[in-house]
Write an enzyme that holds these catalytic residues in place. Sequence first.
Site, PDB file in Angstrom:
ATOM      1  N   SER A   1      -7.045   1.679  -2.590  1.00 44.49           N
ATOM      2  CA  SER A   1      -5.786   0.951  -2.815  1.00 44.49           C
ATOM      3  C   SER A   1      -6.104  -0.421  -3.394  1.00 44.49           C
ATOM      4  O   SER A   1      -7.093  -1.065  -3.025  1.00 44.49           O
ATOM      5  CB  SER A   1      -5.034   0.785  -1.495  1.00 44.49           C
ATOM      6  OG  SER A   1      -3.991  -0.157  -1.644  1.00 44.49           O
TER       7      SER A   1
ATOM      8  N   CYS B   1      -8.234  -2.035   3.768  1.00 47.89           N
ATOM      9  CA  CYS B   1      -8.170  -3.222   4.625  1.00 47.89           C
ATOM     10  C   CYS B   1      -9.410  -3.443   5.483  1.00 47.89           C
ATOM     11  O   CYS B   1      -9.525  -4.472   6.134  1.00 47.89           O
ATOM     12  CB  CYS B   1      -6.918  -3.182   5.501  1.00 47.89           C
ATOM     13  SG  CYS B   1      -6.698  -1.630   6.348  1.00 47.89           S
TER      14      CYS B   1
ATOM     15  N   GLU C   1     -13.714 -13.168  -5.587  1.00 50.14           N
ATOM     16  CA  GLU C   1     -12.431 -12.808  -6.211  1.00 50.14           C
ATOM     17  C   GLU C   1     -11.229 -13.237  -5.369  1.00 50.14           C
ATOM     18  O   GLU C   1     -10.095 -13.173  -5.838  1.00 50.14           O
ATOM     19  CB  GLU C   1     -12.360 -11.305  -6.503  1.00 50.14           C
ATOM     20  CG  GLU C   1     -12.466 -10.391  -5.297  1.00 50.14           C
ATOM     21  CD  GLU C   1     -13.890  -9.929  -5.015  1.00 50.14           C
ATOM     22  OE1 GLU C   1     -14.825 -10.748  -5.132  1.00 50.14           O
ATOM     23  OE2 GLU C   1     -14.071  -8.746  -4.663  1.00 50.14           O
TER      24      GLU C   1
ATOM     25  N   LYS D   1     -15.256  -9.546   8.376  1.00 55.19           N
ATOM     26  CA  LYS D   1     -14.163 -10.309   7.753  1.00 55.19           C
ATOM     27  C   LYS D   1     -14.679 -11.639   7.208  1.00 55.19           C
ATOM     28  O   LYS D   1     -14.089 -12.229   6.310  1.00 55.19           O
ATOM     29  CB  LYS D   1     -13.028 -10.535   8.745  1.00 55.19           C
ATOM     30  CG  LYS D   1     -12.181  -9.295   8.997  1.00 55.19           C
ATOM     31  CD  LYS D   1     -11.226  -9.010   7.835  1.00 55.19           C
ATOM     32  CE  LYS D   1     -10.539  -7.681   7.986  1.00 55.19           C
ATOM     33  NZ  LYS D   1      -9.721  -7.320   6.814  1.00 55.19           N
TER      34      LYS D   1
ATOM     35  N   GLU E   1     -15.751 -10.705   3.831  1.00 53.91           N
ATOM     36  CA  GLU E   1     -14.582 -10.466   2.967  1.00 53.91           C
ATOM     37  C   GLU E   1     -13.994 -11.787   2.464  1.00 53.91           C
ATOM     38  O   GLU E   1     -13.703 -11.949   1.279  1.00 53.91           O
ATOM     39  CB  GLU E   1     -13.508  -9.688   3.737  1.00 53.91           C
ATOM     40  CG  GLU E   1     -12.283  -9.348   2.900  1.00 53.91           C
ATOM     41  CD  GLU E   1     -11.180  -8.668   3.717  1.00 53.91           C
ATOM     42  OE1 GLU E   1     -10.641  -9.289   4.637  1.00 53.91           O
ATOM     43  OE2 GLU E   1     -10.872  -7.504   3.433  1.00 53.91           O
TER      44      GLU E   1
ATOM     45  N   GLU F   1       0.831  -1.202   0.000  1.00 53.55           N
ATOM     46  CA  GLU F   1       0.000   0.000   0.000  1.00 53.55           C
ATOM     47  C   GLU F   1       0.870   1.258   0.000  1.00 53.55           C
ATOM     48  O   GLU F   1       0.552   2.245  -0.666  1.00 53.55           O
ATOM     49  CB  GLU F   1      -0.911  -0.039   1.236  1.00 53.55           C
ATOM     50  CG  GLU F   1      -2.151   0.793   1.092  1.00 53.55           C
ATOM     51  CD  GLU F   1      -3.222   0.384   2.099  1.00 53.55           C
ATOM     52  OE1 GLU F   1      -3.077  -0.662   2.773  1.00 53.55           O
ATOM     53  OE2 GLU F   1      -4.200   1.116   2.213  1.00 53.55           O
TER      54      GLU F   1
ATOM     55  N   GLU G   1       2.388   1.626  -3.443  1.00 54.83           N
ATOM     56  CA  GLU G   1       1.353   2.109  -4.374  1.00 54.83           C
ATOM     57  C   GLU G   1       1.120   3.603  -4.186  1.00 54.83           C
ATOM     58  O   GLU G   1       0.977   4.363  -5.159  1.00 54.83           O
ATOM     59  CB  GLU G   1       0.052   1.339  -4.128  1.00 54.83           C
ATOM     60  CG  GLU G   1      -1.062   1.723  -5.089  1.00 54.83           C
ATOM     61  CD  GLU G   1      -2.358   0.956  -4.811  1.00 54.83           C
ATOM     62  OE1 GLU G   1      -2.490   0.356  -3.731  1.00 54.83           O
ATOM     63  OE2 GLU G   1      -3.230   0.991  -5.700  1.00 54.83           O
TER      64      GLU G   1
HETATM   65 FE1  SF4 Z   1     -11.764  -3.411  11.703  1.00 51.10          FE
HETATM   66 FE2  SF4 Z   1     -13.738  -4.978  10.831  1.00 51.10          FE
HETATM   67 FE3  SF4 Z   1     -14.310  -2.791  12.229  1.00 51.10          FE
HETATM   68 FE4  SF4 Z   1     -13.376  -2.581   9.751  1.00 51.10          FE
HETATM   69  S1  SF4 Z   1     -15.352  -3.480  10.334  1.00 51.10           S
HETATM   70  S2  SF4 Z   1     -12.711  -1.368  11.536  1.00 51.10           S
HETATM   71  S3  SF4 Z   1     -11.943  -4.320   9.654  1.00 51.10           S
HETATM   72  S4  SF4 Z   1     -13.190  -4.570  12.972  1.00 51.10           S
END
Ligand code: SF4
Length: 353
Positions: free
Chosen positions: A131, A111, A178, A170, A173, A84, A87
């Site tokens: 990013s 992230c 992908e 997460k 995610e 990052e 970049e």
């Molecule tokens: Fe961190 Fe998940 Fe909260 Fe985003 S949603 S700030 S990645 S704990």
Amino acid sequence: CLVNCPFGAINETHSALDVVIKKLADPNTQVVGIIAPAVRVAVGEEFGFAKGELVTNKLYGAMNQAGFKIFDCNFAADLTIMEEGSEFIHRLHGNLKGEADAGALPQFTSCCPGWVRYLETQYPSLLPNLSTAKSPQQMAGTVAKTYGANVYDMPPENIFTVSVMPCTSKKFEASRPEFNDAWAYHKNNGSSAAEYPDVDAVLTTREMAQLLKLLEIDLAKANDFEGDSLFSHYTGAGTIFGTTGGVMEAAVRTAHKVLTGDEMAQLDFEPVRGLEGVKEAEITLFDKSLGQEITAKVAVVHDMGKNVAPILKDVMAGTSPYHFIEVMNCAGGCVNGGGQPIDGSGTSWLGKA
Ligand code: SF4
């Protein structure tokens, strides 16, 4: 109770734990535990440690006892910041030189999946500002099943990656279609492996505590363990990803080293620390490759629902003064994520309801 939801609305918790327990008992599978920065200061709470007590080596020990190989996500956060930060320098240089394909500024961090999804659905025209670096969780999963396959001496299809996150989003995610780069890598290298995700299962901090309790492993009594590969090594820059401003502070340190050739004299970058909704800072340094002094303006936003809209309004209007913006959905950053322990007092990690 999450596990006993009478309506079956939340059954993911049960199924994720069941799958992980089965994989830990499978002699043909190596389970790799990917531990996020914010987990180690919170999971101890579930085993009688004081709030905020750092239990990194106890957690390594308890997970090792359960059968996990340890992959510290801080190692992957270090990878993320190298990507990052590089970049950002590329985009900044390209824009200063007026290159047509320089990439959009301000660059946004990528992230936090809550933030990424918000941008995708609410401000799709700003996606070029995001990013292209994958989050530490996703980098860790890819590395574990590519380079890690050699380290663990296991075919990648026999490696089962379990990330332990302070975060419920997460899980989303990891499920994004992908994110199966490891499979693509092995396919391009002649493997006939079936398609598999980079991260196979995501457990929250609470769920990891549940798992250890189900396996009758007491974190407080676990032997300290240092880890068993280079994946347990990391810098302080990777560690501070767990709090608001941490990604930006790590990026500023990296950019300083790359652009000037020297480490920052004072590594603590105070202007991006603390709990103000929006923090900003300006860095002026001598850029060796350009042979001139440059100034970069950065901003850090957390508690996204309350704070990000005015920042994005300026970016949409082309009036934003910033070159790089960190955005985290949760107030305080990941240390206060939705998967962290709930102590029943009605207070969060920030000391308020
Ligand atoms: Fe961190 Fe998940 Fe909260 Fe985003 S949603 S700030 S990645 S704990």
